[in-house]
Design a protein around this motif. Structure first.
Motif, PDB file in Angstrom:
ATOM      1  N   PRO A 148      72.105 -37.883  27.687  1.00 47.62           N
ATOM      2  CA  PRO A 148      71.347 -38.352  28.853  1.00 47.62           C
ATOM      3  C   PRO A 148      70.785 -39.756  28.625  1.00 47.62           C
ATOM      4  CG  PRO A 148      70.100 -36.669  27.647  1.00 47.62           C
ATOM      5  CD  PRO A 148      71.403 -36.828  26.946  1.00 47.62           C
ATOM      6  N   LEU A 149      70.912 -40.614  29.623  1.00 44.87           N
ATOM      7  CA  LEU A 149      70.466 -42.008  29.490  1.00 44.87           C
ATOM      8  C   LEU A 149      69.014 -42.166  29.926  1.00 44.87           C
ATOM      9  CD1 LEU A 149      73.603 -43.784  31.005  1.00 44.87           C
ATOM     10  CD2 LEU A 149      73.101 -43.387  28.592  1.00 44.87           C
ATOM     11  N   LYS A 150      68.384 -43.215  29.392  1.00 42.81           N
ATOM     12  CA  LYS A 150      67.022 -43.560  29.792  1.00 42.81           C
ATOM     13  C   LYS A 150      67.042 -44.970  30.383  1.00 42.81           C
ATOM     14  CE  LYS A 150      64.802 -42.907  25.820  1.00 42.81           C
ATOM     15  NZ  LYS A 150      65.777 -42.404  24.856  1.00 42.81           N
ATOM     16  N   VAL A 207      77.898 -34.271  34.115  1.00 37.30           N
ATOM     17  CA  VAL A 207      77.614 -35.359  35.058  1.00 37.30           C
ATOM     18  C   VAL A 207      76.663 -34.934  36.163  1.00 37.30           C
ATOM     19  CG1 VAL A 207      79.759 -36.602  34.659  1.00 37.30           C
ATOM     20  CG2 VAL A 207      79.699 -34.833  36.405  1.00 37.30           C
ATOM     21  N   LYS A 208      75.993 -35.930  36.727  1.00 39.59           N
ATOM     22  CA  LYS A 208      75.007 -35.673  37.774  1.00 39.59           C
ATOM     23  C   LYS A 208      75.314 -36.435  39.068  1.00 39.59           C
ATOM     24  CE  LYS A 208      70.255 -34.557  38.191  1.00 39.59           C
ATOM     25  NZ  LYS A 208      68.899 -34.669  37.796  1.00 39.59           N
ATOM     26  N   THR A 209      76.047 -37.536  38.993  1.00 38.91           N
ATOM     27  CA  THR A 209      76.296 -38.355  40.191  1.00 38.91           C
ATOM     28  C   THR A 209      77.443 -37.767  41.020  1.00 38.91           C
ATOM     29  OG1 THR A 209      77.811 -39.758  38.953  1.00 38.91           O
ATOM     30  CG2 THR A 209      75.531 -40.505  39.126  1.00 38.91           C
ATOM     31  N   HIS A 257      67.977 -39.902  37.694  1.00 34.06           N
ATOM     32  CA  HIS A 257      67.303 -39.457  36.470  1.00 34.06           C
ATOM     33  C   HIS A 257      68.105 -38.296  35.855  1.00 34.06           C
ATOM     34  CE1 HIS A 257      63.979 -38.532  33.809  1.00 34.06           C
ATOM     35  NE2 HIS A 257      64.117 -37.268  34.148  1.00 34.06           N
ATOM     36  N   GLY A 258      68.361 -38.351  34.548  1.00 31.29           N
ATOM     37  CA  GLY A 258      69.121 -37.290  33.881  1.00 31.29           C
ATOM     38  C   GLY A 258      70.615 -37.555  33.827  1.00 31.29           C
ATOM     39  N   ALA A 259      71.071 -38.713  34.349  1.00 40.67           N
ATOM     40  CA  ALA A 259      72.512 -39.045  34.314  1.00 40.67           C
ATOM     41  C   ALA A 259      72.959 -39.244  32.867  1.00 40.67           C
ATOM     42  CB  ALA A 259      72.770 -40.299  35.137  1.00 40.67           C
ATOM     43  N   LEU A 272      70.030 -37.036  45.964  1.00 37.13           N
ATOM     44  CA  LEU A 272      69.248 -37.553  47.093  1.00 37.13           C
ATOM     45  C   LEU A 272      67.773 -37.705  46.771  1.00 37.13           C
ATOM     46  CD1 LEU A 272      70.666 -35.822  50.262  1.00 37.13           C
ATOM     47  CD2 LEU A 272      70.969 -38.138  49.506  1.00 37.13           C
ATOM     48  N   TYR A 273      67.217 -36.678  46.121  1.00 33.58           N
ATOM     49  CA  TYR A 273      65.779 -36.691  45.915  1.00 33.58           C
ATOM     50  C   TYR A 273      65.379 -37.158  44.520  1.00 33.58           C
ATOM     51  CZ  TYR A 273      64.863 -34.313  50.299  1.00 33.58           C
ATOM     52  OH  TYR A 273      64.747 -34.005  51.632  1.00 33.58           O
ATOM     53  N   ASP A 274      66.379 -37.436  43.682  1.00 34.42           N
ATOM     54  CA  ASP A 274      66.050 -37.764  42.292  1.00 34.42           C
ATOM     55  C   ASP A 274      65.448 -39.139  42.137  1.00 34.42           C
ATOM     56  OD1 ASP A 274      66.687 -35.499  40.934  1.00 34.42           O
ATOM     57  OD2 ASP A 274      68.814 -35.929  40.905  1.00 34.42           O
ATOM     58  N   GLU A 275      64.637 -39.259  41.110  1.00 30.54           N
ATOM     59  CA  GLU A 275      64.172 -40.585  40.721  1.00 30.54           C
ATOM     60  C   GLU A 275      65.345 -41.278  40.028  1.00 30.54           C
ATOM     61  OE1 GLU A 275      60.601 -40.568  38.492  1.00 30.54           O
ATOM     62  OE2 GLU A 275      59.479 -39.495  40.027  1.00 30.54           O
ATOM     63  N   GLU A 276      65.281 -42.606  39.982  1.00 31.72           N
ATOM     64  CA  GLU A 276      66.416 -43.349  39.445  1.00 31.72           C
ATOM     65  C   GLU A 276      66.093 -43.999  38.098  1.00 31.72           C
ATOM     66  OE1 GLU A 276      68.553 -45.027  43.410  1.00 31.72           O
ATOM     67  OE2 GLU A 276      66.406 -45.263  43.231  1.00 31.72           O
ATOM     68  N   ILE A 277      67.158 -44.232  37.329  1.00 27.21           N
ATOM     69  CA  ILE A 277      67.026 -45.006  36.088  1.00 27.21           C
ATOM     70  C   ILE A 277      67.986 -46.201  36.191  1.00 27.21           C
ATOM     71  CG2 ILE A 277      66.386 -43.017  34.653  1.00 27.21           C
ATOM     72  CD1 ILE A 277      69.363 -43.184  33.576  1.00 27.21           C
TER      73      ILE A 277
END
Length: 733
Positions: A450-452, A475-477, A416-418, A397-402
């Protein structure tokens, strides 16, 4: 005291008229106004003999909720009707059928979603999480359920003052845990901010008042600074012929507190206390170009911090937020955050959902639609435990996105961090399920890589590949997590069937009928989370069935022997045994304020003087936590039924362990001075001391025995006065 009913009636009518006047999206034609008036009349009659804790007539609450829906969220007549009626089905004789007959199927459906769950109490799940999950399930039918629920929660938070302290803490924790993130995700920035600020006011009243006071004292200085800072930008924007307005952006009290807390910095060092917003009035097709033109003007005058550039104009956030953020250095050496956006973007950022429909282009799927579809996908996994469901839902919810790309150039938005495995599930569930590895920018990487932003990702699959337990750590999502859990559970069920057969065989050998077994008692004894977990552990050989001899058979029923019965009966929903504690007890617990056995939680190390609550654990009796404990929000919001009141009584001379963190300039003899003050001046015993020094700066932690918070505060006050000491703070846990 007598109540002037006629005056009250006039005030209710006035509140209703004001609500209608402040709802711009509610059509004012005769038919609509008649329907809204009818809802108001029905609600007034239904609640006529009910008063709120504050003493005012209950009907003021539905009117206030309706006004928040109309004025602050921008909803129309249907939502206002449902807000006026939202408590009638639960609290009065009115039924859903009555609502449908009087107003229609849509209104009945929304109110059904809003009706609280009060008659189903399952002690083995979190009531609040299950309640929230059921509200979310209605999202696939009508998002207005959640919007009205948020309005209801906001008004409850605004009027929390008349509640008891423990009730305030529970409601505030639940709000921070569930409702503020939900408002954020729906793009309701103003509501999310107010909910967080109100929660802080309840949970940390001193910190809240201190920040409010400092903001008021520095208001004039900040206004002068912002005006001077903005002047050259305004002049330059006018010269290039832009229509715009510049305003100082108020920083929320909660976000200031959060920064001070998480980064351990004082109020003065929260850099974005100084912030401006440039709002451009331009045509939709020119928005991107004009935002970057304004950025160019700002950076002509002030040096930007490149690491803090955020471009949500080219790639909006998942909740639809669009803006250009940069942080620049002012001539006086202060960092200033500058947000650049258009009028349309600003309205969506502040109002969220309602503004989306206003600006929706024909046939184009908005970011909000994409998000709703993601939620629907998550809701398909009905097997998930309610708490897991909420955790998955809140994950990013609060994460920044890539933004990463498939080999064909399709863009996938991820938190971020996915990892590469998150990306695989974002492409398709089947791709994730059979994922072997990935190529990122043509280089082979593991699943956990981790992807950028900007990475191009090719997923490698195999039909023989199956999800594994450790995938959950990669995983993070919420989509990936919930699908992996679901797939593992399917696998677990197959194995668990074998465990169940083994257990049945063992009971046959012991000549016990399977129907007479309490699986709950076995679960608690073998420390299994569920019956499925119990059978699975038996099949895997993690549970030794020879341990069944700790149980005895009486009248054909399996029961734990007396020696372990107390331990088994301490699971949720059953009373823990109450023993009288020795005379030097420092704490009284529960509604009757009795002296019960307890232990102090190691996660927050409470000491006398701290505001505390008791928490009934499954195996360890009552644990005492500070209300400021890092785990308090989750416990108070999810397990309110296991929380009991606790407060310190007259203190006796008992020492409690507390930690002190000290930093400062390394100087000869400073450690000796600190230890002298602790042991000689204040006669405090130390358990341990550790100091580390590098590059002329030291940091140390001293564990001391103190009697209460006042004793500890005296010590902190003495230490901060030592020459060379820069910061002194209490360490939790």
């Amino acid at each position: 005291m007598s109540i002037d009913l006629e005056k009250e009636k006039q005030e209710i009518e006035k509140a209703y008229e004001n609500m209608l006047a402040m709802s711009p999206h509610c059509k004012k034609d005769e038919e609509t106004l008649d329907r809204v008036r009818k809802a108001f009349t029905v609600a007034s009659d239904a609640h006529k003999d009910v008063r709120r804790k504050s003493g005012e007539p209950y009907i003021f609450h539905p009117i206030a909720v309706a006004q928040i829906c109309g004025e602050e969220i921008g909803l129309g007549a249907t939502s206002i009707i449902c807000a006026l009626l939202h408590d009638t089905v639960e609290d009065t004789d009115i039924t859903l059928e009555d609502i449908e007959t009087m107003f229609g199927a849509k209104e009945a459906q929304i109110i059904d979603g809003l009706t609280k769950i009060s008659d189903v109490v399952d002690y083995n799940v979190s009531i609040q999480a299950e309640n929230f999950r059921k509200i979310l399930l209605t999202l696939s039918e009508d998002v207005r359920v959640i919007l009205i629920k948020l309005a209801d929660r906001l008004h409850n938070m605004r009027t929390l003052g008349s509640m008891k302290r423990e009730k305030q803490l529970k409601i505030a924790s639940e709000t921070l845990f569930l409702y503020a993130p939900m408002a954020h995700r729906l793009g309701l920035h103003a509501i999310k901010t107010e909910l967080e600020d109100l929660c802080l006011k309840i949970k940390e009243p001193e910190a809240y008042e201190e920040i409010v006071s400092k903001l008021e004292k520095t208001q004039e200085v900040r206004t002068r600074f912002i005006n001077k800072f903005s002047l050259p930008i305004k002049n330059a924007l006018e010269q290039i012929g832009m229509n715009f307005e510049v305003k100082g952006r108020p920083k929320s009290i909660y976000s200031i507190w959060n920064k001070m807390h998480s980064k351990n910095v004082p109020f003065e060092e929260v850099y974005d206390l100084f912030a401006i917003r440039i709002i451009i009035d331009t045509e939709q097709q020119n928005e991107k170009t004009d935002c970057w033109r304004a950025y160019s003007v700002v950076t002509d005058f002030y040096q930007p911090n490149i690491d803090r550039l955020r471009d949500w104009v080219s790639a909006p956030k998942a909740n639809g937020y669009e803006s250009l953020h940069t942080t620049v250095m002012s001539p006086t050496g202060k960092w200033v955050e500058v947000q650049i956006r258009t009028k349309r973007m600003d309205e969506i950022a502040e109002k969220g959902f309602a503004a989306h429909w206003k600006y929706k282009e024909g046939g184009k799927e908005s970011q909000f639609d994409i998000w709703i579809n993601q939620i629907r996908e998550l809701l398909e996994n009905h097997d998930a435990d309610a708490l897991d469901f909420i955790d998955d839902f809140k994950l990013n919810l609060y994460d920044e996105e890539i933004f990463a790309f498939t080999p064909n150039g399709d863009m996938k938005s991820l938190p971020h961090g996915a990892s590469a495995l998150d990306f695989a599930f974002a492409v398709h569930t089947k791709v994730g399920e059979h994922c072997l590895g990935a190529k990122v920018n043509n280089k082979l990487v593991p699943l956990s890589h981790p992807l950028k932003s900007g990475d191009q990702v090719e997923i490698l699959t195999s039909k023989n590949q199956k999800p594994k337990e450790d995938w959950l750590t990669y995983v993070k999502t919420h989509k990936a997590k919930s699908k992996i859990k679901s797939l593992l559970k399917d696998e677990q069920r197959i194995v668990a069937e074998e465990g169940k057969l083994l257990l049945e065989k063992e009971f046959k050998r012991l000549k016990i009928s399977y129907e007479n077994i309490s699986i709950n008692e076995l679960q608690v004894y073998f420390k299994a989370n569920s019956s499925l977990d119990l059978y699975y552990k038996i099949a895997k050989g993690e549970i030794n069935l020879n341990h069944l001899k700790a149980f005895e058979v009486k009248n054909g029923v399996l029961r734990p022997k007396k020696s372990i019965r107390n331990r088994v009966t301490s699971y949720f929903g059953q009373k823990t045994t109450k023993k009288e504690k020795k005379k030097d007890d420092m704490l009284v617990i529960g509604d009757n304020m009795e002296k019960l056995d307890y232990t102090l939680a190691s996660c927050c190390n409470p000491i006398p003087g701290d505001e505390v609550f008791g928490f009934v654990t499954i195996n360890d009796g009552i644990k005492i936590h500070k209300t400021k404990c890092p785990n308090a929000i989750q416990m108070l919001s999810n397990y309110a039924y296991r929380v009991i009141k606790a407060r310190w009584i007259d203190q006796q001379q008992i020492a409690f362990l507390a930690g002190i963190n000290i930093t400062g300039i390394d100087d000869v003899g400073i450690v000796n001075t600190i230890t002298q003050i602790i042991s000689n001046e204040l006669h405090v015993n130390m358990r341990s001391i550790s100091f580390d020094s590098h590059d002329g700066v030291f940091e140390g932690v001293v564990m001391v025995y103190v009697q209460d918070t006042q004793h500890l505060d005296n010590l902190l006050d003495k230490l901060i006065k030592v020459k060379g000491v820069k910061t002194v703070s209490r360490v939790d846990g």
